[in-house]
Scaffold this motif. Sequence first.
Motif, PDB file in Angstrom:
ATOM      1  N   GLY A  40       0.824  -1.202   0.000  1.00  0.00           N
ATOM      2  CA  GLY A  40       0.000   0.000   0.000  1.00  0.00           C
ATOM      3  C   GLY A  40       0.848   1.236   0.000  1.00  0.00           C
ATOM      4  O   GLY A  40       1.088   1.829  -1.026  1.00  0.00           O
ATOM      5  N   GLY A  41       1.341   1.619   1.162  1.00  0.00           N
ATOM      6  CA  GLY A  41       2.157   2.825   1.259  1.00  0.00           C
ATOM      7  C   GLY A  41       1.424   4.046   0.752  1.00  0.00           C
ATOM      8  O   GLY A  41       1.933   4.795  -0.063  1.00  0.00           O
ATOM      9  N   SER A  42       0.191   4.254   1.241  1.00  0.00           N
ATOM     10  CA  SER A  42      -0.649   5.326   0.720  1.00  0.00           C
ATOM     11  C   SER A  42      -0.040   6.715   0.891  1.00  0.00           C
ATOM     12  O   SER A  42      -0.426   7.639   0.183  1.00  0.00           O
ATOM     13  N   ASP A  43       0.927   6.870   1.784  1.00  0.00           N
ATOM     14  CA  ASP A  43       1.555   8.181   1.941  1.00  0.00           C
ATOM     15  C   ASP A  43       2.440   8.538   0.750  1.00  0.00           C
ATOM     16  O   ASP A  43       2.761   9.698   0.543  1.00  0.00           O
ATOM     17  N   GLU A  44       2.808   7.570  -0.053  1.00  0.00           N
ATOM     18  CA  GLU A  44       3.642   7.818  -1.235  1.00  0.00           C
ATOM     19  C   GLU A  44       2.908   7.493  -2.537  1.00  0.00           C
ATOM     20  O   GLU A  44       3.422   7.746  -3.619  1.00  0.00           O
ATOM     21  N   ALA A  45       1.693   6.963  -2.457  1.00  0.00           N
ATOM     22  CA  ALA A  45       0.983   6.468  -3.636  1.00  0.00           C
ATOM     23  C   ALA A  45       0.605   7.550  -4.633  1.00  0.00           C
ATOM     24  O   ALA A  45       0.485   7.279  -5.819  1.00  0.00           O
ATOM     25  N   GLU A  46       0.403   8.781  -4.196  1.00  0.00           N
ATOM     26  CA  GLU A  46      -0.036   9.845  -5.091  1.00  0.00           C
ATOM     27  C   GLU A  46       1.067  10.843  -5.390  1.00  0.00           C
ATOM     28  O   GLU A  46       0.812  11.987  -5.743  1.00  0.00           O
ATOM     29  N   CYS A  47       2.312  10.418  -5.258  1.00  0.00           N
ATOM     30  CA  CYS A  47       3.449  11.311  -5.440  1.00  0.00           C
ATOM     31  C   CYS A  47       4.139  11.032  -6.771  1.00  0.00           C
ATOM     32  O   CYS A  47       4.298   9.886  -7.170  1.00  0.00           O
ATOM     33  N   GLY A  48       4.546  12.077  -7.425  1.00  0.00           N
ATOM     34  CA  GLY A  48       5.297  11.921  -8.662  1.00  0.00           C
ATOM     35  C   GLY A  48       4.449  11.453  -9.825  1.00  0.00           C
ATOM     36  O   GLY A  48       3.223  11.551  -9.807  1.00  0.00           O
ATOM     37  N   ALA A  49       5.117  10.936 -10.835  1.00  0.00           N
ATOM     38  CA  ALA A  49       4.435  10.462 -12.029  1.00  0.00           C
ATOM     39  C   ALA A  49       3.585   9.241 -11.717  1.00  0.00           C
ATOM     40  O   ALA A  49       3.909   8.449 -10.854  1.00  0.00           O
ATOM     41  N   CYS A  50       2.493   9.095 -12.445  1.00  0.00           N
ATOM     42  CA  CYS A  50       1.596   7.967 -12.221  1.00  0.00           C
ATOM     43  C   CYS A  50       1.288   7.287 -13.539  1.00  0.00           C
ATOM     44  O   CYS A  50       0.940   7.940 -14.518  1.00  0.00           O
ATOM     45  N   THR A  51       1.412   5.972 -13.556  1.00  0.00           N
ATOM     46  CA  THR A  51       1.060   5.203 -14.745  1.00  0.00           C
ATOM     47  C   THR A  51      -0.300   4.535 -14.595  1.00  0.00           C
ATOM     48  O   THR A  51      -0.797   3.935 -15.515  1.00  0.00           O
ATOM     49  N   PHE A  52      -0.895   4.592 -13.423  1.00  0.00           N
ATOM     50  CA  PHE A  52      -2.147   3.934 -13.076  1.00  0.00           C
ATOM     51  C   PHE A  52      -2.006   2.419 -13.022  1.00  0.00           C
ATOM     52  O   PHE A  52      -2.944   1.719 -12.710  1.00  0.00           O
ATOM     53  N   ASP A  53      -0.824   1.876 -13.325  1.00  0.00           N
ATOM     54  CA  ASP A  53      -0.617   0.434 -13.264  1.00  0.00           C
ATOM     55  C   ASP A  53      -0.416  -0.046 -11.836  1.00  0.00           C
ATOM     56  O   ASP A  53      -0.829  -1.125 -11.470  1.00  0.00           O
ATOM     57  N   ASN A  54       0.244   0.741 -11.013  1.00  0.00           N
ATOM     58  CA  ASN A  54       0.506   0.360  -9.631  1.00  0.00           C
ATOM     59  C   ASN A  54       0.179   1.551  -8.735  1.00  0.00           C
ATOM     60  O   ASN A  54       1.042   2.232  -8.242  1.00  0.00           O
TER      61      ASN A  54
END
Length: 80
Positions: A40-54
């Motif tokens: 999970g690591g939701s504190d880092e999940a929305e940071c930086g570039a996102c591919t929507f894959d992970n």
Amino acid sequence: PTTTTTNQCGATGQFMCVENGQCIDIEKVCDFKVDCPTPGGSDEAECGACTFDNNNGTLCGWKDYSYSEFQWVLATGQTN
């Protein structure tokens, strides 16, 4: 309608981990170190570039605020 998890962290400047409701200091969000439980690591999940894959189900911070019958969803499809 969709439901969201309400932040149960009483103090301002707190971030609630999606995984277990644990409260961490807001300064630990997007600091390149996972402070919320994994996987999970939701504190880092929305940071930086996102591919929507992970993206751990967070949709990389994107929210659907549609008011019509048409709404967007994250899905997997075929490519030609």
